[in-house]
Design an enzyme around this catalytic site. Structure first.
Site, PDB file in Angstrom:
ATOM      1  N   LYS A 280       4.006  10.095  -2.667  1.00 35.93           N
ATOM      2  CA  LYS A 280       4.543   9.029  -1.844  1.00 35.93           C
ATOM      3  C   LYS A 280       4.470   9.176  -0.471  1.00 35.93           C
ATOM      4  O   LYS A 280       4.568  10.543  -0.074  1.00 35.93           O
ATOM      5  CB  LYS A 280       5.644   8.348  -2.201  1.00 35.93           C
ATOM      6  CG  LYS A 280       5.428   7.479  -3.749  1.00 35.93           C
ATOM      7  CD  LYS A 280       6.533   6.385  -4.114  1.00 35.93           C
ATOM      8  CE  LYS A 280       5.690   5.915  -5.368  1.00 35.93           C
ATOM      9  NZ  LYS A 280       7.032   5.101  -6.137  1.00 35.93           N
ATOM     10  N   ARG A 315       7.285  10.165 -13.247  1.00 35.89           N
ATOM     11  CA  ARG A 315       6.106   9.663 -13.144  1.00 35.89           C
ATOM     12  C   ARG A 315       5.069  10.259 -12.157  1.00 35.89           C
ATOM     13  O   ARG A 315       5.589  10.266 -10.881  1.00 35.89           O
ATOM     14  CB  ARG A 315       6.251   8.120 -12.764  1.00 35.89           C
ATOM     15  CG  ARG A 315       4.943   7.435 -12.925  1.00 35.89           C
ATOM     16  CD  ARG A 315       5.303   5.921 -12.459  1.00 35.89           C
ATOM     17  NE  ARG A 315       4.150   5.157 -12.587  1.00 35.89           N
ATOM     18  CZ  ARG A 315       3.197   5.128 -11.442  1.00 35.89           C
ATOM     19  NH1 ARG A 315       3.079   5.647 -10.197  1.00 35.89           N
ATOM     20  NH2 ARG A 315       1.959   4.199 -11.458  1.00 35.89           N
TER      21      ARG A 315
HETATM   22  N1  HH2 Z   1       5.325   3.688  -8.229  1.00 32.35           N
HETATM   23  C1  HH2 Z   1       3.964   3.026  -8.117  1.00 32.35           C
HETATM   24  C2  HH2 Z   1       3.626   2.333  -9.184  1.00 32.35           C
HETATM   25  N2  HH2 Z   1       4.247   2.132 -10.428  1.00 32.35           N
HETATM   26  N3  HH2 Z   1       6.418   2.673 -11.575  1.00 32.35           N
HETATM   27  C3  HH2 Z   1       7.242   2.987 -11.563  1.00 32.35           C
HETATM   28  N4  HH2 Z   1       8.391   2.909 -12.591  1.00 32.35           N
HETATM   29  N5  HH2 Z   1       8.215   3.768 -10.851  1.00 32.35           N
HETATM   30  C4  HH2 Z   1       7.385   4.130  -9.556  1.00 32.35           C
HETATM   31  O1  HH2 Z   1       7.983   4.706  -8.669  1.00 32.35           O
HETATM   32  C5  HH2 Z   1       6.207   3.338  -9.422  1.00 32.35           C
HETATM   33  C6  HH2 Z   1       5.681   2.569 -10.514  1.00 32.35           C
HETATM   34  C7  HH2 Z   1       3.372   3.334  -6.877  1.00 32.35           C
HETATM   35  O2  HH2 Z   1       2.491   4.423  -7.058  1.00 32.35           O
HETATM   36  P1  HH2 Z   1       1.091   4.419  -7.786  1.00 32.35           P
HETATM   37  O3  HH2 Z   1       0.850   3.949  -8.930  1.00 32.35           O
HETATM   38  O4  HH2 Z   1       0.536   5.788  -7.671  1.00 32.35           O
HETATM   39  O5  HH2 Z   1       0.081   3.801  -6.702  1.00 32.35           O
HETATM   40  P2  HH2 Z   1      -0.592   2.111  -6.557  1.00 32.35           P
HETATM   41  O6  HH2 Z   1       0.757   1.377  -6.842  1.00 32.35           O
HETATM   42  O7  HH2 Z   1      -0.878   1.829  -5.164  1.00 32.35           O
HETATM   43  O8  HH2 Z   1      -1.072   1.978  -7.717  1.00 32.35           O
END
Ligand code: HH2
Length: 343
Positions: A280, A315
Site C-alpha cells: 500500500k 492479506r
Molecule cells: N485491501 C484491498 C482490497 N481488499 N480486503 C481486506 N479484507 N483488507 C484489505 O486491506 C484490502 C481488501 C486493496 O488492495 P488490492 O486488492 O491489492 O488493490 P485493489 O483494491 O486496487 O484491487
C-alpha cells in the site's frame, strides 16, 4: 462517550515466559498487562487479571477455525485481482489462464486462502456493474475448485458474493463492512459462510479526499463493533466473523500508522483479525518505493510485526516472500507457536 474504563483494553505483547503471560486470542502471542485507553485521557497500564472476566475472556478465548483452517498460527491470504485497474497487479491476470496459473503458484508457495476480486477498491476507483464483476470472478473460482486452498470472494455486493459461493468460494470479504449493499448482512447469514468485515470510511471513489476522525483508533474500534453487531443481528454466528481495520480505506498515512501502532486493541472485538497492508501507498512513501512491486520488503516487515501481535490472517501479494519470512522467524524462536517446546 462511554465511561467504562475497560472499554478499550490494548494488550501489551510480552514474552510467553513472562510471569502471568496469557495467550492472546488463544494463540501464539502473549500479554500480561493491558493499557486501558480512553478518549482524551492518558492510557493506564494494569495487569490483565484486573480486567472484568468478560473482557479477559474476549481477549484470551481461542478463535474458531475458519472453514476448517485452524487459526493456531498466522495464515497467509494470497491476493488475486481479476481487474484491469488494481493499484498493484491490475491487468496482469485478466486472461483466465494467467489468473489460474497465479492462483496455483500462490497455493504452492504457501497461501492458506486465496482472495479473488473483480472490482478495484483503490482510492478513486469507480464501481463495477454486478454482471461484469460476476463475469470476472465466477469462472475463475469455478476453475479452482480442485485446489485444497479455500477461496474468498472480495466483493461489496451480495449478488456477486452469492454467485461466487455457488461457484465454490468459501469466504466473503466485504471491504465496505456491510455499508455498500443493504442486502449483504442477510446474504452472508443465508449463505452460512464466514465473512471478513472491513472498516472503511466512505466510498473508494472519494474516501481518500479528506478523511477525518475524532480519535482514529477508538472510532475504528467502535465502528467495527457496530458492524459485527449488525452481522450478528442478521443471524451470522460469531464464529463466522473476521474483523479488519481497513488500512488505506478512508485513512491518511497518519491514520494508518496510529491504527498499526495499537493494533492489539482490536483483539478485544473477540473475533479473528485480518490485516491488508501489502504494497500500500504509505509503505511506498516511508520506504521510498514509488512502484508497488518494489514495496515487498516493507510489506513483509509489517506482516511479521502484525503476526507477532497475534493477527491471524495477513492479506499479501508476495506469498512466497511472506511464507519464507514466517518460516525463518519461527525457526529462530519467534513466537509463532508461543511455547517453549517449539523454541
Ligand atoms: N485491501 C484491498 C482490497 N481488499 N480486503 C481486506 N479484507 N483488507 C484489505 O486491506 C484490502 C481488501 C486493496 O488492495 P488490492 O486488492 O491489492 O488493490 P485493489 O483494491 O486496487 O484491487
Amino acid at each position: 462517550m462511554s465511561a467504562d474504563p475497560y472499554r478499550y483494553p490494548r494488550p501489551l505483547i510480552c514474552d510467553p515466559a513472562t510471569p502471568g503471560a496469557l495467550p492472546l486470542a488463544g494463540g501464539w502471542a502473549h500479554f500480561s498487562h493491558v493499557a486501558l485507553l480512553s478518549r482524551g485521557g492518558a492510557p493506564r497500564v494494569v495487569p490483565a487479571t484486573d480486567l472484568p472476566e468478560e473482557v479477559l475472556a474476549r481477549l484470551t478465548a481461542p478463535r474458531a477455525p475458519l472453514v476448517g483452517l485452524p487459526l493456531d498460527r498466522p495464515r497467509i491470504m494470497g491476493i488475486l485481482n481479476l481487474t484491469p485497474d488494481s493499484f498493484s497487479d491490475g491487468g496482469k491476470f485478466l486472461v483466465p489462464e494467467a489468473a489460474l496459473a497465479h492462483a496455483r503458484a500462490m497455493a504452492a508457495a504457501g497461501a492458506d486462502i486465496l482472495d479473488l476480486g473483480g472490482e478495484s477498491t483503490r482510492p478513486g476507483a469507480a464501481t463495477v456493474p454486478v454482471d461484469e464483476e460476476i463475469a470476472r470472478t465466477a469462472p475463475v473460482i469455478g476453475a479452482l475448485t480442485d485446489l485444497a486452498v479455500p477461496v474468498s470472494i472480495d466483493t461489496r455486493k451480495a449478488a456477486v458474493a452469492r454467485v461466487a459461493i455457488r461457484a465454490g468460494a468459501k469466504i466473503i470479504n466485504d471491504v465496505s463492512g456491510l455499508a455498500h449493499d443493504p442486502a449483504m448482512a442477510d446474504e452472508i447469514a443465508a449463505l452460512g459462510v464466514p465473512a471478513v468485515l472491513m472498516h472503511s470510511q466512505g466510498d473508494p471513489a472519494t474516501m481518500h479526499l479528506d478523511p477525518r476522525y475524532d480519535d482514529v483508533l477508538l472510532d475504528v474500534y467502535d465502528a467495527l463493533e457496530d458492524i459485527l453487531a449488525r452481522a450478528r443481528a442478521a443471524g451470522v454466528p460469531r464464529n463466522h466473523l473476521v474483523a479488519d481495520i481497513g488500512i488505506g480505506f478512508g485513512k491518511t498515512q497518519a491514520h494508518n500508522l496510529a491504527l498499526l501502532r495499537d493494533l492489539p486493541l482490536f483483539h478485544a472485538l473477540g473475533v479473528p483479525l485480518l490485516l491488508g497492508v501489502s504494497r500500500k501507498r504509505f509503505i511506498g512513501v516511508i520506504g521510498h518505493a514509488q512502484e508497488p512491486a518494489d514495496r515487498m520488503p516493507g510489506s513483509v516487515a509489517l506482516a511479521l510485526r502484525a503476526a507477532a501481535e497475534g493477527v491471524h490472517i495477513l492479506r499479501v501479494h508476495d506469498v512466497a516472500e511472506t511464507a519464507q519470512a514466517f518460516a525463518l522467524w519461527q525457526a529462530a524462536g519467534g513466537p509463532i507457536h508461543g511455547d517453549r517446546e517449539t523454541r
